[in-house]
Design an enzyme around this catalytic site. Structure first.
Site, PDB file in Angstrom:
ATOM      1  CB  SER A  68     -44.870   2.197 -69.375  1.00 23.72           C
ATOM      2  OG  SER A  68     -44.987   1.629 -68.095  1.00 23.72           O
ATOM      3  CD  GLU A  95     -40.566  -5.936 -75.087  1.00 26.81           C
ATOM      4  OE1 GLU A  95     -41.514  -6.082 -75.865  1.00 26.81           O
ATOM      5  OE2 GLU A  95     -40.237  -6.774 -74.231  1.00 26.81           O
ATOM      6  CG  ASP A 120     -43.025   8.801 -61.834  1.00 28.69           C
ATOM      7  OD1 ASP A 120     -44.031   8.084 -61.841  1.00 28.69           O
ATOM      8  OD2 ASP A 120     -42.086   8.664 -61.010  1.00 28.69           O
TER       9      ASP A 120
HETATM   10  N1  ATP Z   1     -34.159   0.741 -70.849  1.00 32.51           N
HETATM   11  C1  ATP Z   1     -34.955   1.674 -71.392  1.00 32.51           C
HETATM   12  N2  ATP Z   1     -34.602   2.272 -72.558  1.00 32.51           N
HETATM   13  C2  ATP Z   1     -35.386   3.208 -73.127  1.00 32.51           C
HETATM   14  N3  ATP Z   1     -36.561   3.629 -72.602  1.00 32.51           N
HETATM   15  C3  ATP Z   1     -36.962   3.062 -71.447  1.00 32.51           C
HETATM   16  C4  ATP Z   1     -36.187   2.068 -70.776  1.00 32.51           C
HETATM   17  N4  ATP Z   1     -36.829   1.702 -69.645  1.00 32.51           N
HETATM   18  C5  ATP Z   1     -37.983   2.441 -69.608  1.00 32.51           C
HETATM   19  N5  ATP Z   1     -38.050   3.251 -70.689  1.00 32.51           N
HETATM   20  C6  ATP Z   1     -39.128   4.188 -71.041  1.00 32.51           C
HETATM   21  O1  ATP Z   1     -39.786   4.587 -69.877  1.00 32.51           O
HETATM   22  C7  ATP Z   1     -41.157   4.174 -69.907  1.00 32.51           C
HETATM   23  C8  ATP Z   1     -41.594   3.812 -68.511  1.00 32.51           C
HETATM   24  O2  ATP Z   1     -40.814   2.731 -68.047  1.00 32.51           O
HETATM   25  P1  ATP Z   1     -41.447   1.509 -67.241  1.00 32.51           P
HETATM   26  O3  ATP Z   1     -42.317   0.716 -68.122  1.00 32.51           O
HETATM   27  O4  ATP Z   1     -40.285   0.831 -66.584  1.00 32.51           O
HETATM   28  O5  ATP Z   1     -42.363   2.299 -66.219  1.00 32.51           O
HETATM   29  P2  ATP Z   1     -42.712   2.064 -64.691  1.00 32.51           P
HETATM   30  O6  ATP Z   1     -42.650   0.596 -64.395  1.00 32.51           O
HETATM   31  O7  ATP Z   1     -43.968   2.798 -64.435  1.00 32.51           O
HETATM   32  O8  ATP Z   1     -41.502   2.832 -64.023  1.00 32.51           O
HETATM   33  P3  ATP Z   1     -41.422   3.645 -62.621  1.00 32.51           P
HETATM   34  O9  ATP Z   1     -42.576   3.240 -61.785  1.00 32.51           O
HETATM   35  O10 ATP Z   1     -40.092   3.230 -62.051  1.00 32.51           O
HETATM   36  O11 ATP Z   1     -41.423   5.084 -62.989  1.00 32.51           O
HETATM   37  C9  ATP Z   1     -41.220   3.031 -70.909  1.00 32.51           C
HETATM   38  O12 ATP Z   1     -42.503   2.912 -71.482  1.00 32.51           O
HETATM   39  C10 ATP Z   1     -40.165   3.458 -71.922  1.00 32.51           C
HETATM   40  O13 ATP Z   1     -40.717   4.400 -72.828  1.00 32.51           O
HETATM   41  O1  F1X Z   2     -44.722   2.966 -53.639  1.00 27.41           O
HETATM   42  P1  F1X Z   2     -45.274   3.696 -54.840  1.00 27.41           P
HETATM   43  O2  F1X Z   2     -46.043   4.919 -54.449  1.00 27.41           O
HETATM   44  O3  F1X Z   2     -45.985   2.809 -55.800  1.00 27.41           O
HETATM   45  O4  F1X Z   2     -44.008   4.196 -55.686  1.00 27.41           O
HETATM   46  C1  F1X Z   2     -43.151   5.143 -55.124  1.00 27.41           C
HETATM   47  C2  F1X Z   2     -41.944   5.312 -56.017  1.00 27.41           C
HETATM   48  O5  F1X Z   2     -41.239   4.080 -56.204  1.00 27.41           O
HETATM   49  O6  F1X Z   2     -42.359   5.778 -57.284  1.00 27.41           O
HETATM   50  C3  F1X Z   2     -41.426   6.710 -57.791  1.00 27.41           C
HETATM   51  C4  F1X Z   2     -40.918   6.250 -59.129  1.00 27.41           C
HETATM   52  O7  F1X Z   2     -41.974   6.117 -60.031  1.00 27.41           O
HETATM   53  C5  F1X Z   2     -40.352   6.861 -56.731  1.00 27.41           C
HETATM   54  O8  F1X Z   2     -39.915   8.190 -56.648  1.00 27.41           O
HETATM   55  C6  F1X Z   2     -41.008   6.382 -55.476  1.00 27.41           C
HETATM   56  O9  F1X Z   2     -40.121   5.924 -54.487  1.00 27.41           O
END
Ligand code: ATP
Ligand code: F1X
Length: 324
Positions: free
Chosen positions: A226, A230, A258
């Site tokens: 992810s 982008e 998630d």
């Molecule tokens: N600003 C945005 N606009 C559109 N889609 C988004 C945006 N931010 C995230 N996404 C979508 O959500 C997906 C997951 O986001 P990201 O890469 O931030 O995951 P992450 O870092 O695992 O997030 P988290 O751990 O907070 O759930 C991205 O691959 C994209 O498809």
């Molecule tokens: O500390 P971890 O386990 O890496 O991430 C936990 C967490 O940031 O992940 C979720 C969003 O993806 C939140 O609900 C939660 O607080």
């Protein structure tokens, strides 16, 4: 409808805080606050249920503050197989500012004693070995609490895979590195987590593409990367795909990853065509960032969001991972 077990070894109560601008070292007044049962595995479960799957949730919950989790599980109609342990489940603060910047402050989690871990592993082994109870897939998502090592988690993944269960993993750091060595079915690092795994910065599109192929060739069936706004890179035996999300106004990105994991797993288990799987998952993840919480598959404009999502297949990387 699939039967899915989501595992949150380190769940959290998320304290979502919304304010115009965070001022460090000063008194900040919030527009809004919410305390919600969360953690990556619990968030994945919310989305899987909304997509019509039968879900069992498990992992470890502190017995001193499990009320919000109990209420959520009842509302969702999921089976609660969390083991209760003495203490409090952590509270993670999520500060969302106007303009979409989110600051996460995550706690370490409740300490898991060896005896609790062993009891829970025995429960999971029995479930995985029982053809009547076996889920169609297991999702292990989130960090590890004190008391559970990356090696513990990778041994668990190895045993579930030996029982023939698909295992999807979303974690970071050493836990991710060890998990990949155990041969899970799928992993979903974000670009920073992938960069830590390959040990290089991934600032260009080509570098990310190569790293995604390297991840796939390490023995993971579904390499999902992810990349925030982008989009998503997906490499599997179906080929390589890149999805670009629609432009949306961002309120909170917490839970976007998630949402993506849950929707991808749902599509893969349902046997949908790859472009359809990725389009829907990317659109749903975009839906999630417009508000606090995970993506809502029943949002009025979910079809428009899918129409505005672009998915491209790329076949420009050879078997050694070199760009053609
Ligand atoms: N600003 C945005 N606009 C559109 N889609 C988004 C945006 N931010 C995230 N996404 C979508 O959500 C997906 C997951 O986001 P990201 O890469 O931030 O995951 P992450 O870092 O695992 O997030 P988290 O751990 O907070 O759930 C991205 O691959 C994209 O498809
Ligand atoms: O500390 P971890 O386990 O890496 O991430 C936990 C967490 O940031 O992940 C979720 C969003 O993806 C939140 O609900 C939660 O607080």
């Amino acid at each position: 409808m699939a039967r899915i077990l989501t595992v949150s070894l380190n769940p959290a109560l998320d304290l979502a805080i919304r304010l115009p601008r965070m001022m460090l070292g000063e008194v900040n007044r919030t527009d809004e606050t919410h305390l919600d049962a969360a953690g990556k595995g619990v968030n994945v479960a919310r989305v899987l249920v909304a997509l019509g799957n039968e879900v069992t949730v498990s992992g470890f919950l502190g017995n001193a503050n499990d009320g919000p989790f109990l209420r959520l599980f009842q509302t969702l109609g999921v089976e609660d197989a969390f083991q209760r342990v003495p203490g409090e489940t952590r509270i993670n603060a999520k500060v969302a500012e106007e303009g979409g910047r989110v600051t996460d402050i995550n706690g370490p989690g409740v300490n898991i004693q060896r005896a609790d871990w062993e009891r829970w592993v025995a429960w999971l082994d029995a479930l995985a070995a029982d053809p009547q109870q076996q889920p169609d897939a297991v999702v292990i998502a989130g960090s590890l609490p004190p008391g559970i090592s990356p090696e513990d988690q990778s041994a668990l993944i190895g045993r579930l895979r030996q029982q023939g269960l698909p295992v999807w993993v979303d974690t970071s750091g050493e836990a991710l590195t060890r998990a990949i060595e155990a041969g899970p079915s799928a992993v979903k690092p974000n670009e920073h987590e992938l960069s830590d795994w390959v040990g290089e910065s991934l600032s260009t599109h080509d570098q990310r593409l190569l790293a995604a192929h390297r991840l796939y060739r390490s023995g993971v069936d579904e390499a999902l990367i992810s990349v925030g706004d982008e989009g998503v890179l997906w490499v599997s035996q179906r080929g390589g795909y890149l999805a670009t999300p629609p432009k949306v106004s961002v309120e909170s990105t917490v839970g976007a990853g998630d949402t993506l994991v849950a929707a991808m797993l749902h599509g893969v288990l349902a046997g949908h065509p790859p472009a359809q799987i990725l389009t829907f998952a990317t659109a749903l993840a975009a839906e999630s960032v417009r508000h606090v919480g995970v993506g809502n598959p029943h949002a009025d404009d979910i079809h428009q969001l899918q129409q505005q999502t672009r998915v491209h297949r790329f076949d420009d990387v050879d078997a050694d991972g070199a760009l053609a």
